[in-house]
Design a protein around this motif. Structure first.
Motif, short mmCIF file in Angstrom:
data_model
loop_
_atom_site.label_atom_id
_atom_site.label_comp_id
_atom_site.label_asym_id
_atom_site.label_seq_id
_atom_site.Cartn_x
_atom_site.Cartn_y
_atom_site.Cartn_z
N VAL A 182 45.23 37.00 40.67
CA VAL A 182 44.98 37.88 41.81
C VAL A 182 44.53 39.25 41.31
N ALA A 183 45.24 39.79 40.31
CA ALA A 183 44.87 41.09 39.74
C ALA A 183 43.49 41.02 39.11
N SER A 184 43.20 39.93 38.40
CA SER A 184 41.88 39.77 37.79
C SER A 184 40.78 39.76 38.83
N TYR A 185 41.00 39.01 39.89
CA TYR A 185 40.00 38.85 40.95
C TYR A 185 39.70 40.19 41.63
N LEU A 186 40.73 40.90 42.05
CA LEU A 186 40.48 42.14 42.79
C LEU A 186 40.04 43.27 41.87
N ALA A 187 40.46 43.23 40.58
CA ALA A 187 39.97 44.23 39.64
C ALA A 187 38.46 44.10 39.47
N ILE A 188 37.97 42.86 39.48
CA ILE A 188 36.52 42.61 39.46
C ILE A 188 35.90 43.10 40.77
N GLY A 189 36.54 42.78 41.89
CA GLY A 189 36.04 43.20 43.19
C GLY A 189 35.97 44.71 43.35
#
Length: 451
Positions: free
Chosen positions: A215-222
């Motif tokens: 989740v952190a990886s995904y939104l950090a990219i977003g």
């Protein structure tokens, strides 16, 4: 004159009706279609009551844990993930008709104003704060966790999209949470966190895709804090030459956006899957509470979620256990990591302990099996009259941990809401541009795990 007076009375009645219906929970928003849905709604209402009763009325911060072994014992501290669960829980409460949107928004405004005053590092939050005043609980160290902050950001995103009146409070908090400070470009992974006392990033990284930090990886990219290549640098399985892992994967190198990814696969009793670290439901399915993995990742994360549910059920059957649902959870006076060992890269030890939140996480994939499993847990005394399911039961001894964790209560409540309201929490997460921008990462991948 009489006509004016009549119009005045009509206006008063109209305004009164508006005020009534915007401040009073409307308990008909979710009509259960069958006995299972009725029981789920009853459990959700009891679980929601936990957040109402154990959240500080001044700060809006929820207690980490409450034990009922003898007397009520409160753990009056909280974490970023607990705060996120409260936020998602308030959205769930409105959606299911337990609280009005106006009242929920007022409660969450207190939480957001407290968050705005709490001490941070590069906009990221420490692991533990006191619920009474939002100050740091420094006797447990001063650690900034990548995964915990990821959940808080996710909670803020959903809150800001759902309660438009709160966006002026949520958006600045999200913007200031700088994940680039936790990113290691040399390996393309997030560090586990930052230790303020040691003034150093952790030597370990979150390097596996199929664990809850995604989740952190995904939104950090977003957010644009880390590059998109980070997603493809995460391990699906470790390469076959990493012979310490629980089984030797099969697979091949695949190119995504110019990056070579080893598309490795494990197999258990005919079920193909990408493993988590410990084989727990928490690692596997908690991210799908907010990420549209099931809808978008039909050949990858969504299908893998289904296979992990199937694997947990099969694991219990083959080991002749009376119930399933293996995930980190509370035990008496402590906390333990539990999983279906075979589903993990290393695998948590199987101690015959199951937790109800693992069943609820599986609701959208195997509702009938979940319902049957919950009935078994009820028969074992795992259901409390006030706040719903207790945290664990030891299948070998029958010992029940009469404990509620806000993390696990949050997973139960949000999972029920997504099931009854067709993924509503995911809709609001992806309505935020941060959640929408990386959607192609979920869509394009093929794990190679179809039967």
């Amino acid at each position: 004159m009489k006509r004016l007076f009549g119009l005045f009375l009509i206006a008063i009645v109209f305004v009164g009706a508006v005020l009534y219906f915007t401040s009073t929970p409307v308990r008909t928003t979710t009509q259960p279609k069958n006995g299972m849905e009725k029981e789920l709604l009853e459990t959700a209402e009891k679980t929601f009551r936990f957040f109402e009763d154990y959240t500080d009325s001044e700060t809006g911060l929820t207690m980490d844990r409450v034990d009922f072994e003898q007397d009520e014992t409160k753990a009056e501290h909280t974490s970023p993930t607990n705060i996120a669960m409260y936020m998602l829980g308030m959205v769930s409460g409105v959606e299911l008709g337990f609280i009005s949107k106006k009242d929920a928004e007022q409660k969450l405004e207190k939480t957001l104003r407290t968050l705005n005053e709490m001490e941070t590092w590069n906009g990221l939050y420490y692991n533990w704060y006191y619920t009474q005043d939002g100050t740091q609980k420094k006797d447990w160290g001063q650690f900034i966790s990548s995964v915990d902050n990821g959940w808080l950001t996710a909670g803020l995103m959903v809150t800001g999209q759902y309660f438009e009146g709160l966006k002026d409070l949520t958006d600045p908090l999200v913007e200031q949470m700088d994940y680039s400070t936790l990113y290691d470009p040399s390996v393309g992974h997030l560090h586990g966190g930052y230790d303020k006392e040691q003034e150093s990033l952790t030597p370990h990284h979150y390097g596996m895709l199929y664990t809850e930090p995604r989740v952190a990886s995904y939104l950090a990219i977003g957010k644009g804090d880390v590059p998109e290549e980070h997603w493809w640098k995460l391990y699906r399985t470790f390469p076959p030459e990493f012979d310490w892992q629980s089984q030797t994967p099969t697979g091949s190198m695949v190119d995504y956006d110019g990056i070579k990814v080893y598309q490795g696969v494990y197999e258990y009793d005919g079920i193909k899957y990408v493993p988590s670290w410990g084989g727990s439901m928490f690692e596997a399915l908690m991210p799908s509470l907010v990420m549209k993995e099931n809808e978008l990742g039909v050949n990858a994360l969504g299908l893998n979620n289904l296979h992990h549910v199937q694997g947990q059920i099969r694991y219990a059957e083959e080991n002749e256990l009376d119930a399933w649902g293996f995930s980190p959870a509370a035990i008496r006076n402590n906390y333990g990591e539990f999983g279906a060992t075979v589903l993990g890269t290393e695998g948590y030890e199987d101690k015959g302990i199951v937790t109800p939140h693992a069943s609820f996480l599986a609701l959208e994939h195997a509702p009938d099996e979940v319902y049957d499993n919950l009935k078994k847990l009820q028969d074992m005394g795992v259901y409390g009259e006030d706040y719903g399911y207790y945290d664990t039961v030891n299948l070998q001894t029958g010992e029940v941990a009469h404990t509620y964790l806000s993390l696990d209560q949050g997973m139960i409540l949000t999972a029920i809401t997504n099931y009854l309201k067709k993924g509503v929490l995911r809709d609001y997460f992806h309505q935020d541009p941060i959640g929408e921008r990386p959607e192609h990462l979920l869509e394009v991948e093929d794990f190679g795990i179809r039967d």
